[in-house]
Design a protein around this motif. Structure first.
Motif, PDB file in Angstrom:
ATOM      1  N   VAL A  48       0.871  -1.176   0.000  1.00 36.42           N
ATOM      2  CA  VAL A  48       0.000   0.000   0.000  1.00 36.42           C
ATOM      3  C   VAL A  48       0.906   1.224   0.000  1.00 36.42           C
ATOM      4  O   VAL A  48       1.859   1.291   0.782  1.00 36.42           O
ATOM      5  CB  VAL A  48      -0.923   0.030   1.242  1.00 36.42           C
ATOM      6  CG1 VAL A  48      -1.910   1.199   1.145  1.00 36.42           C
ATOM      7  CG2 VAL A  48      -1.685  -1.278   1.395  1.00 36.42           C
ATOM      8  N   ARG A  49       0.601   2.161  -0.889  1.00 36.35           N
ATOM      9  CA  ARG A  49       1.441   3.364  -1.021  1.00 36.35           C
ATOM     10  C   ARG A  49       0.616   4.625  -0.845  1.00 36.35           C
ATOM     11  O   ARG A  49      -0.483   4.719  -1.397  1.00 36.35           O
ATOM     12  CB  ARG A  49       2.077   3.416  -2.410  1.00 36.35           C
ATOM     13  CG  ARG A  49       2.931   2.217  -2.738  1.00 36.35           C
ATOM     14  CD  ARG A  49       3.504   2.384  -4.144  1.00 36.35           C
ATOM     15  NE  ARG A  49       4.232   1.184  -4.567  1.00 36.35           N
ATOM     16  CZ  ARG A  49       5.529   0.977  -4.361  1.00 36.35           C
ATOM     17  NH1 ARG A  49       6.245   1.888  -3.739  1.00 36.35           N
ATOM     18  NH2 ARG A  49       6.103  -0.128  -4.774  1.00 36.35           N
ATOM     19  N   ASN A  50       1.164   5.570  -0.081  1.00 41.81           N
ATOM     20  CA  ASN A  50       0.544   6.883   0.094  1.00 41.81           C
ATOM     21  C   ASN A  50       1.353   7.972  -0.588  1.00 41.81           C
ATOM     22  O   ASN A  50       0.818   8.993  -1.001  1.00 41.81           O
ATOM     23  CB  ASN A  50       0.416   7.197   1.589  1.00 41.81           C
ATOM     24  CG  ASN A  50      -0.416   6.150   2.310  1.00 41.81           C
ATOM     25  OD1 ASN A  50      -1.575   5.922   1.949  1.00 41.81           O
ATOM     26  ND2 ASN A  50       0.173   5.486   3.294  1.00 41.81           N
ATOM     27  N   VAL A  76       4.885   6.235   4.393  1.00 45.71           N
ATOM     28  CA  VAL A  76       5.017   6.414   2.942  1.00 45.71           C
ATOM     29  C   VAL A  76       4.397   5.222   2.211  1.00 45.71           C
ATOM     30  O   VAL A  76       3.579   5.374   1.315  1.00 45.71           O
ATOM     31  CB  VAL A  76       6.512   6.585   2.579  1.00 45.71           C
ATOM     32  CG1 VAL A  76       6.732   6.543   1.073  1.00 45.71           C
ATOM     33  CG2 VAL A  76       7.029   7.893   3.165  1.00 45.71           C
ATOM     34  N   ASP A  77       4.808   4.029   2.627  1.00 46.52           N
ATOM     35  CA  ASP A  77       4.269   2.793   2.032  1.00 46.52           C
ATOM     36  C   ASP A  77       4.607   1.621   2.944  1.00 46.52           C
ATOM     37  O   ASP A  77       5.375   1.776   3.905  1.00 46.52           O
ATOM     38  CB  ASP A  77       4.810   2.552   0.599  1.00 46.52           C
ATOM     39  CG  ASP A  77       6.320   2.521   0.533  1.00 46.52           C
ATOM     40  OD1 ASP A  77       6.958   2.068   1.507  1.00 46.52           O
ATOM     41  OD2 ASP A  77       6.883   2.936  -0.492  1.00 46.52           O
ATOM     42  N   PHE A  78       4.009   0.492   2.680  1.00 42.39           N
ATOM     43  CA  PHE A  78       4.337  -0.712   3.454  1.00 42.39           C
ATOM     44  C   PHE A  78       3.905  -1.948   2.689  1.00 42.39           C
ATOM     45  O   PHE A  78       3.103  -1.882   1.764  1.00 42.39           O
ATOM     46  CB  PHE A  78       3.691  -0.695   4.854  1.00 42.39           C
ATOM     47  CG  PHE A  78       2.189  -0.679   4.839  1.00 42.39           C
ATOM     48  CD1 PHE A  78       1.492   0.519   4.760  1.00 42.39           C
ATOM     49  CD2 PHE A  78       1.460  -1.863   4.923  1.00 42.39           C
ATOM     50  CE1 PHE A  78       0.103   0.543   4.752  1.00 42.39           C
ATOM     51  CE2 PHE A  78       0.071  -1.840   4.914  1.00 42.39           C
ATOM     52  CZ  PHE A  78      -0.606  -0.648   4.823  1.00 42.39           C
ATOM     53  N   PHE A 134      19.394   0.796   5.445  1.00 43.10           N
ATOM     54  CA  PHE A 134      20.265  -0.352   5.133  1.00 43.10           C
ATOM     55  C   PHE A 134      20.416  -0.493   3.614  1.00 43.10           C
ATOM     56  O   PHE A 134      21.536  -0.575   3.109  1.00 43.10           O
ATOM     57  CB  PHE A 134      19.658  -1.620   5.741  1.00 43.10           C
ATOM     58  CG  PHE A 134      20.328  -2.894   5.309  1.00 43.10           C
ATOM     59  CD1 PHE A 134      21.567  -3.261   5.806  1.00 43.10           C
ATOM     60  CD2 PHE A 134      19.710  -3.729   4.384  1.00 43.10           C
ATOM     61  CE1 PHE A 134      22.183  -4.435   5.390  1.00 43.10           C
ATOM     62  CE2 PHE A 134      20.318  -4.903   3.968  1.00 43.10           C
ATOM     63  CZ  PHE A 134      21.554  -5.257   4.469  1.00 43.10           C
ATOM     64  N   ARG A 135      19.273  -0.466   2.910  1.00 45.68           N
ATOM     65  CA  ARG A 135      19.313  -0.664   1.454  1.00 45.68           C
ATOM     66  C   ARG A 135      20.214   0.370   0.787  1.00 45.68           C
ATOM     67  O   ARG A 135      20.921   0.066  -0.169  1.00 45.68           O
ATOM     68  CB  ARG A 135      17.902  -0.538   0.857  1.00 45.68           C
ATOM     69  CG  ARG A 135      16.902  -1.596   1.296  1.00 45.68           C
ATOM     70  CD  ARG A 135      15.610  -1.460   0.491  1.00 45.68           C
ATOM     71  NE  ARG A 135      14.547  -2.333   0.960  1.00 45.68           N
ATOM     72  CZ  ARG A 135      13.518  -1.931   1.713  1.00 45.68           C
ATOM     73  NH1 ARG A 135      13.402  -0.664   2.079  1.00 45.68           N
ATOM     74  NH2 ARG A 135      12.589  -2.795   2.089  1.00 45.68           N
ATOM     75  N   ARG A 136      20.164   1.609   1.279  1.00 50.50           N
ATOM     76  CA  ARG A 136      20.869   2.712   0.609  1.00 50.50           C
ATOM     77  C   ARG A 136      22.143   3.129   1.328  1.00 50.50           C
ATOM     78  O   ARG A 136      22.679   4.221   1.069  1.00 50.50           O
ATOM     79  CB  ARG A 136      19.919   3.909   0.471  1.00 50.50           C
ATOM     80  CG  ARG A 136      18.654   3.540  -0.304  1.00 50.50           C
ATOM     81  CD  ARG A 136      17.701   4.710  -0.453  1.00 50.50           C
ATOM     82  NE  ARG A 136      16.442   4.265  -1.060  1.00 50.50           N
ATOM     83  CZ  ARG A 136      15.477   5.071  -1.485  1.00 50.50           C
ATOM     84  NH1 ARG A 136      15.626   6.380  -1.379  1.00 50.50           N
ATOM     85  NH2 ARG A 136      14.378   4.583  -2.022  1.00 50.50           N
ATOM     86  N   GLY A 161      10.677   4.475  -3.783  1.00 52.59           N
ATOM     87  CA  GLY A 161      11.142   3.144  -4.161  1.00 52.59           C
ATOM     88  C   GLY A 161      10.801   2.761  -5.587  1.00 52.59           C
ATOM     89  O   GLY A 161      10.964   3.537  -6.531  1.00 52.59           O
ATOM     90  N   SER A 162      10.285   1.537  -5.730  1.00 54.06           N
ATOM     91  CA  SER A 162      10.073   0.993  -7.078  1.00 54.06           C
ATOM     92  C   SER A 162       8.982   1.743  -7.839  1.00 54.06           C
ATOM     93  O   SER A 162       8.993   1.778  -9.065  1.00 54.06           O
ATOM     94  CB  SER A 162       9.756  -0.507  -7.011  1.00 54.06           C
ATOM     95  OG  SER A 162       8.475  -0.728  -6.491  1.00 54.06           O
ATOM     96  N   LEU A 163       8.040   2.359  -7.127  1.00 56.92           N
ATOM     97  CA  LEU A 163       6.994   3.126  -7.836  1.00 56.92           C
ATOM     98  C   LEU A 163       7.617   4.367  -8.484  1.00 56.92           C
ATOM     99  O   LEU A 163       7.311   4.698  -9.636  1.00 56.92           O
ATOM    100  CB  LEU A 163       5.875   3.549  -6.888  1.00 56.92           C
ATOM    101  CG  LEU A 163       4.750   4.338  -7.569  1.00 56.92           C
ATOM    102  CD1 LEU A 163       3.924   3.440  -8.496  1.00 56.92           C
ATOM    103  CD2 LEU A 163       3.835   5.009  -6.551  1.00 56.92           C
TER     104      LEU A 163
HETATM  105  P1  5GP Z   1       9.193  -1.035  -3.196  1.00 53.24           P
HETATM  106  O1  5GP Z   1       8.288  -1.759  -4.163  1.00 53.24           O
HETATM  107  O2  5GP Z   1       9.111   0.447  -3.389  1.00 53.24           O
HETATM  108  O3  5GP Z   1      10.576  -1.572  -3.213  1.00 53.24           O
HETATM  109  O4  5GP Z   1       8.635  -1.362  -1.730  1.00 53.24           O
HETATM  110  C1  5GP Z   1       7.382  -0.879  -1.305  1.00 53.24           C
HETATM  111  C2  5GP Z   1       7.214  -1.128   0.192  1.00 53.24           C
HETATM  112  O5  5GP Z   1       7.065  -2.522   0.426  1.00 53.24           O
HETATM  113  C3  5GP Z   1       8.419  -0.705   1.031  1.00 53.24           C
HETATM  114  O6  5GP Z   1       7.941  -0.208   2.269  1.00 53.24           O
HETATM  115  C4  5GP Z   1       9.210  -1.973   1.249  1.00 53.24           C
HETATM  116  O7  5GP Z   1       9.859  -1.950   2.487  1.00 53.24           O
HETATM  117  C5  5GP Z   1       8.115  -3.024   1.214  1.00 53.24           C
HETATM  118  N1  5GP Z   1       8.565  -4.266   0.557  1.00 53.24           N
HETATM  119  C6  5GP Z   1       8.416  -4.614  -0.731  1.00 53.24           C
HETATM  120  N2  5GP Z   1       8.938  -5.825  -0.961  1.00 53.24           N
HETATM  121  C7  5GP Z   1       9.438  -6.263   0.204  1.00 53.24           C
HETATM  122  C8  5GP Z   1      10.113  -7.453   0.612  1.00 53.24           C
HETATM  123  O8  5GP Z   1      10.338  -8.399  -0.166  1.00 53.24           O
HETATM  124  N3  5GP Z   1      10.496  -7.519   1.912  1.00 53.24           N
HETATM  125  C9  5GP Z   1      10.254  -6.508   2.792  1.00 53.24           C
HETATM  126  N4  5GP Z   1      10.677  -6.633   4.074  1.00 53.24           N
HETATM  127  N5  5GP Z   1       9.597  -5.387   2.451  1.00 53.24           N
HETATM  128  C10 5GP Z   1       9.200  -5.260   1.166  1.00 53.24           C
END
Ligand code: 5GP
Length: 254
Positions: free
Chosen positions: A93-95, A174-176, A218-220, A99-101
């Motif tokens: 869910v994104r507000n 932001v999103d989860f 951590f990712r960045r 990230g990937s969006l």
């Molecule tokens: P994004 O698609 O932008 O990478 O992630 C969107 C949201 O979902 C972020 O808050 C990210 O932490 C969470 N998320 C997406 N895929 C995973 C995953 O495989 N593992 C975890 N822990 N979080 C994820």
């Protein structure tokens, strides 16, 4: 030494057989991975914090009537949960764009979205968890149309509640990512919230400074990862009793 049967080991958690049929013990590790396992590390104390944070959020959600798999926390790193049949979808869910969006649609990180957006990803590490549509989900039988409706309703309720809860402690949600499972009570099946809700799977930004208080540190390679998770726990009022001293590194299992 524990002789419990290990049911499943993921990147950040281990599931053990529970004390009663239909239950499992969910153990939170300090291991962190990103980019589908390409980046690995250990964040000392993360498991303890995520256990607490997820306990707190699942309990609050349960109080407003969101069904969850959570039963109770057992100790610093473990919680008792109901065994569910995990639906193989990551529900995001994104507000706010991030990230990937942001990458996919060329949106600047931090752009408020016109409304909350739900996305589905198929849980398959070997495929990098690809984004899928409702058409894929129903055609391949991962969930029925009715289950998708229920999942979307629950995901939006979780989002509405958590947006408000975090706003109250100066954090923008932001999103989860959440996961859902099927729970059987006799012949009745219910969809329940499963897995965890923690800074590992949420984007949490300080409302004033936009400082990241989540796994993106951590990712960045932004540093201060454990401190950010501690800050979230502190603002929620649930920092472990002894403070950061309680946050021991990984304990030997089995
Ligand atoms: P994004 O698609 O932008 O990478 O992630 C969107 C949201 O979902 C972020 O808050 C990210 O932490 C969470 N998320 C997406 N895929 C995973 C995953 O495989 N593992 C975890 N822990 N979080 C994820």
């Amino acid at each position: 030494m524990s002789r419990r049967r290990r049911i499943y080991e993921g990147k950040a958690k281990v599931l053990f057989e529970g004390p009663e049929p239909g239950t499992l013990v969910q153990y939170f590790k300090d291991d962190a991975t990103a980019f589908n396992n390409q980046k690995r590390g250990v964040i000392t104390g993360k498991g303890v914090l995520n256990n607490r944070i997820s306990e707190y959020l699942m309990t609050r959600l349960g109080e407003i009537g969101v069904p969850t798999h959570f039963v109770r926390r057992l100790n610093m790193r473990e919680q008792l949960i109901r065994e569910v049949e995990i639906i193989p979808l990551e529900v995001v869910v994104r507000n706010v764009a991030a990230g990937s969006l942001s990458t996919r649609l060329g949106l600047e990180e931090g752009t408020q979205l016109p409304r909350s957006i739900i996305e589905f990803y198929y849980k398959a590490d070997n495929l990098n968890d690809p984004m899928v549509s409702e058409e894929h989900i129903t055609a391949f039988g991962w969930a029925t149309p009715q289950e998708i409706d229920e999942i979307m309703q629950l995901a939006l309720r979780v989002n509405d509640f958590l947006v408000g809860l975090f706003l109250g402690i100066g954090i923008r949600l932001v999103d989860f990512k959440v996961e859902f499972g099927r729970l059987w009570d006799n012949e009745q099946m219910r969809i329940v919230l499963a897995d965890e809700i923690s800074p590992d799977c949420c984007r949490l930004w300080d409302i004033d400074t936009n400082e990241k208080l989540d796994k993106d540190r951590f990712r960045r390679d932004l540093g201060g990862v454990a401190e950010a998770y501690q800050e979230v726990a502190r603002r929620l009022g649930i920092l472990p009793e002894g403070g950061p001293r309680d946050l021991k590194g990984p304990q030997t299992m089995q």
